[in-house]
Design a protein around this motif. Sequence first.
Motif, PDB file in Angstrom:
ATOM      1  N   ALA A  73       0.843  -1.185   0.000  1.00  0.00           N
ATOM      2  CA  ALA A  73       0.000   0.000   0.000  1.00  0.00           C
ATOM      3  C   ALA A  73       0.882   1.240   0.000  1.00  0.00           C
ATOM      4  O   ALA A  73       1.895   1.299   0.694  1.00  0.00           O
ATOM      5  N   MET A  74       0.495   2.207  -0.802  1.00  0.00           N
ATOM      6  CA  MET A  74       1.240   3.460  -0.893  1.00  0.00           C
ATOM      7  C   MET A  74       0.341   4.603  -0.424  1.00  0.00           C
ATOM      8  O   MET A  74      -0.874   4.588  -0.666  1.00  0.00           O
ATOM      9  N   GLU A  75       0.955   5.568   0.204  1.00  0.00           N
ATOM     10  CA  GLU A  75       0.199   6.646   0.834  1.00  0.00           C
ATOM     11  C   GLU A  75       0.792   8.004   0.487  1.00  0.00           C
ATOM     12  O   GLU A  75       2.008   8.134   0.293  1.00  0.00           O
ATOM     13  N   TRP A  76      -0.068   8.994   0.435  1.00  0.00           N
ATOM     14  CA  TRP A  76       0.344  10.393   0.359  1.00  0.00           C
ATOM     15  C   TRP A  76      -0.053  11.075   1.675  1.00  0.00           C
ATOM     16  O   TRP A  76      -1.190  10.939   2.127  1.00  0.00           O
ATOM     17  N   VAL A 134       3.512  20.701   2.481  1.00  0.00           N
ATOM     18  CA  VAL A 134       4.520  19.849   1.864  1.00  0.00           C
ATOM     19  C   VAL A 134       3.923  18.445   1.794  1.00  0.00           C
ATOM     20  O   VAL A 134       3.406  17.935   2.791  1.00  0.00           O
ATOM     21  N   TYR A 135       3.978  17.854   0.613  1.00  0.00           N
ATOM     22  CA  TYR A 135       3.377  16.550   0.376  1.00  0.00           C
ATOM     23  C   TYR A 135       4.471  15.484   0.303  1.00  0.00           C
ATOM     24  O   TYR A 135       5.495  15.670  -0.364  1.00  0.00           O
ATOM     25  N   TYR A 136       4.207  14.367   0.972  1.00  0.00           N
ATOM     26  CA  TYR A 136       5.145  13.261   1.037  1.00  0.00           C
ATOM     27  C   TYR A 136       4.442  11.971   0.627  1.00  0.00           C
ATOM     28  O   TYR A 136       3.262  11.790   0.903  1.00  0.00           O
ATOM     29  N   CYS A 137       5.202  11.078   0.032  1.00  0.00           N
ATOM     30  CA  CYS A 137       4.664   9.740  -0.178  1.00  0.00           C
ATOM     31  C   CYS A 137       5.391   8.765   0.739  1.00  0.00           C
ATOM     32  O   CYS A 137       6.500   9.026   1.205  1.00  0.00           O
ATOM     33  N   LYS A 138       4.724   7.651   0.963  1.00  0.00           N
ATOM     34  CA  LYS A 138       5.259   6.651   1.892  1.00  0.00           C
ATOM     35  C   LYS A 138       4.678   5.295   1.544  1.00  0.00           C
ATOM     36  O   LYS A 138       3.548   5.191   1.073  1.00  0.00           O
ATOM     37  N   SER A 139       5.451   4.272   1.811  1.00  0.00           N
ATOM     38  CA  SER A 139       4.969   2.912   1.658  1.00  0.00           C
ATOM     39  C   SER A 139       4.543   2.397   3.028  1.00  0.00           C
ATOM     40  O   SER A 139       5.292   2.536   4.006  1.00  0.00           O
ATOM     41  N   GLN A 140       3.363   1.837   3.104  1.00  0.00           N
ATOM     42  CA  GLN A 140       2.889   1.299   4.376  1.00  0.00           C
ATOM     43  C   GLN A 140       3.822   0.182   4.836  1.00  0.00           C
ATOM     44  O   GLN A 140       4.207  -0.681   4.041  1.00  0.00           O
TER      45      GLN A 140
END
Length: 113
Positions: free
Chosen positions: A33-36, A92-98
């Motif tokens: 799952a990927m998240e912003w 500021v926007y970041y992405c992350k992997s669960q």
Amino acid sequence: QVQFVESGGGLVQPGGSLRLSCAASGRRVSIYAMEWYRQAPGKQRELVARITSGGSRNYADSVKGRFTISRDNAKNTVYLQMNSLAPEDTAVYYCKSQGVEVWGQGTRVTVSS
């Protein structure tokens, strides 16, 4: 080594659109799952959108109907299409992997006339 590189931010007028990109390395965006997330000045970081490995999407109430998360498995990249932007979307926007505590440098979005 897991790494995320966000891009696509900038200055946009209210009502405008931007598309953010998150290029991932060391972790397949199709498997996890990927998240912003976003962090506005003086506020805590908040989850904006999530896409699961199965393709299910979830959004924060504040962006529902305006933002769309998607991914390109071949490019190992996740996107955030942002429409009808408002000043309160400034952050500021970041992405992350669960499942892994790795953050990129983020990309700044400013919505202002």
